[in-house]
Design an enzyme around this catalytic site. Structure first.
Site, PDB file in Angstrom:
ATOM      1  N   ASP A 187       0.851  -1.177   0.000  1.00  0.00           N
ATOM      2  CA  ASP A 187       0.000   0.000   0.000  1.00  0.00           C
ATOM      3  C   ASP A 187       0.896   1.240   0.000  1.00  0.00           C
ATOM      4  O   ASP A 187       2.084   1.173   0.332  1.00  0.00           O
ATOM      5  CB  ASP A 187      -0.895  -0.019   1.239  1.00  0.00           C
ATOM      6  CG  ASP A 187      -1.873   1.144   1.272  1.00  0.00           C
ATOM      7  OD1 ASP A 187      -2.558   1.380   0.262  1.00  0.00           O
ATOM      8  OD2 ASP A 187      -1.936   1.820   2.313  1.00  0.00           O
TER       9      ASP A 187
ATOM     10  N   ASP B 152      -0.122   5.175   0.894  1.00  0.00           N
ATOM     11  CA  ASP B 152      -0.257   6.185   1.940  1.00  0.00           C
ATOM     12  C   ASP B 152      -0.195   5.533   3.315  1.00  0.00           C
ATOM     13  O   ASP B 152      -0.945   4.605   3.613  1.00  0.00           O
ATOM     14  CB  ASP B 152      -1.567   6.951   1.770  1.00  0.00           C
ATOM     15  CG  ASP B 152      -1.613   8.211   2.618  1.00  0.00           C
ATOM     16  OD1 ASP B 152      -0.551   8.804   2.848  1.00  0.00           O
ATOM     17  OD2 ASP B 152      -2.701   8.587   3.076  1.00  0.00           O
TER      18      ASP B 152
ATOM     19  N   ASP C  85      -1.167  -0.459   6.215  1.00  0.00           N
ATOM     20  CA  ASP C  85      -1.287   0.168   7.534  1.00  0.00           C
ATOM     21  C   ASP C  85      -2.716   0.179   8.045  1.00  0.00           C
ATOM     22  O   ASP C  85      -2.964   0.630   9.157  1.00  0.00           O
ATOM     23  CB  ASP C  85      -0.767   1.613   7.482  1.00  0.00           C
ATOM     24  CG  ASP C  85      -1.677   2.516   6.672  1.00  0.00           C
ATOM     25  OD1 ASP C  85      -1.998   2.167   5.510  1.00  0.00           O
ATOM     26  OD2 ASP C  85      -2.088   3.575   7.188  1.00  0.00           O
TER      27      ASP C  85
END
Length: 348
Positions: free
Chosen positions: A25, A27, A223
């Site tokens: 991922d 961001d 995250d």
């Protein structure tokens, strides 16, 4: 190695050595805002040099893969355009499975939406008066009332409705702002039509990434529990949660079974490390190397703090999950507060 009650796995060598492709991922993992996450560039460079392919998998449909790759190269990462897979590309595949090649498709969102449709041999249009045979909606900061109205007119006619993702919010330099999910909800509220969704945690984006990157043994890295980790869980893929983005201690210990990661690390350096064994001991204590804990009605009891706060967090998470799986209540915020008393920097 794992015990029946323990979802966290251990490895006998560096985690990265077990996987041919990393599905990373962006961001909160590679960058936060305009800045790279600490250690991300070095670790991903080492992984690539060691033979792993690094794929960058994003729910954000605003930019094209070429634009995303160029941005990552500015950080010093070695990235080719084909290393990037977006939810717009996965959404365009869904559209192409529903309408003939060459069909007009109402494109709502940033440039990445139209580009993905063109890649699939479809013709993006901007208004319902152009008789689109489907609607694809992705994030774009310039989406207007007029764009949403045109989408509403088309969806109300009964054409297929595809959303690239349903993230309700996006981070901006000024704070949290409405994401694609919030804008999709406008058309849903007016028409009563629920879209097909391409992005995480739904499976199309992950399947698109696996195919484009030719992954045989991928590792999902993110995250967020409710997008990245759940997306891996739905497909039975192992996942690594990093704590450089939105997930904190309270979120992790309260995670339902389908949002629990396979591995936990403070940041991407966990890829280069051996993942330790977390054991549920007779009597209910949980141990990870030198850290040993219990979780009960009174919160967290740290019997041994150990030397590594992540080992302690791994033990705490498994202790909470084990208790929750027995149907016992967990006060996640109290556990996080107790954890902060031992290792405050991680207790977000």
């Amino acid at each position: 190695m794992t015990s029946p009650l323990n979802p966290l796995l251990s490895t006998s060598g560096p985690l990265v050595s077990r996987h041919d492709v990393l599905l990373v991922d962006l961001d909160g993992v590679v960058y936060v805002g305009a800045n790279p996450v600490r250690h991300a560039v070095e670790v991903l460079g080492q992984a690539r040099s060691g033979g792993s392919r690094v794929g960058y998998v994003t729910n954000n449909a605003r930019r094209t893969p070429e634009e995303v790759a160029a941005h990552l190269r500015e950080f010093g990462l070695e990235v080719v355009d084909d290393d990037v897979v977006t939810s717009a590309q996965a959404g365009a595949r869904l559209v192409a499975s529903l309408v003939p090649v060459g069909s007009a498709v109402l494109a709502i969102g940033g440039p990445g939406v139209s580009a993905a449709l063109i890649e699939r041999g479809l013709r993006p249009v901007m208004t319902d008066s152009e008789a689109p045979q489907a609607v694809m909606q992705g994030y774009g900061p310039d989406v207007s009332w007029h764009d949403l109205a045109e989408g509403t007119y088309a969806v109300a006619r009964g054409v297929p409705f595809i959303a690239t993702n349903l993230d309700l919010s996006v981070p901006t330099p000024r704070g949290i702002a409405p994401g694609n999910g919030a804008l999709v909800a406008v058309i849903v509220a007016v028409t009563g039509v629920t879209p097909l969704v391409a992005g995480k945690p739904e499976s199309p984006l992950m399947l698109e990434s696996i195919e484009r990157l030719a992954a045989a043994s991928p590792l999902v890295i993110g995250d967020r529990l409710d997008t990245d980790i759940e997306a891996g869980s739905r497909l039975g893929l192992p996942s690594l949660l990093v704590l450089t983005g939105v997930t904190g201690v309270a979120d992790l210990v309260a995670a339902p079974a389908h949002q629990r990661p396979t591995y936990v690390s403070e940041d991407l350096r966990g890829l280069l490390e051996e993942q330790p064994l977390v054991e549920v001991l007779p009597g209910g204590a949980v141990q990870c190397r030198q850290a040993r804990v219990r979780v009960g009605e009174r919160g967290l009891d740290v019997e041994q703090g150990g030397t590594d706060p992540i080992d302690l967090l791994r033990a705490v998470a498994v202790a909470c999950w084990t208790r929750a799986d027995r149907g016992e209540e967990i006060d996640a915020h109290r556990v996080a507060t107790d954890f902060a008393a031992v290792h405050a920097p991680l207790a977000r």
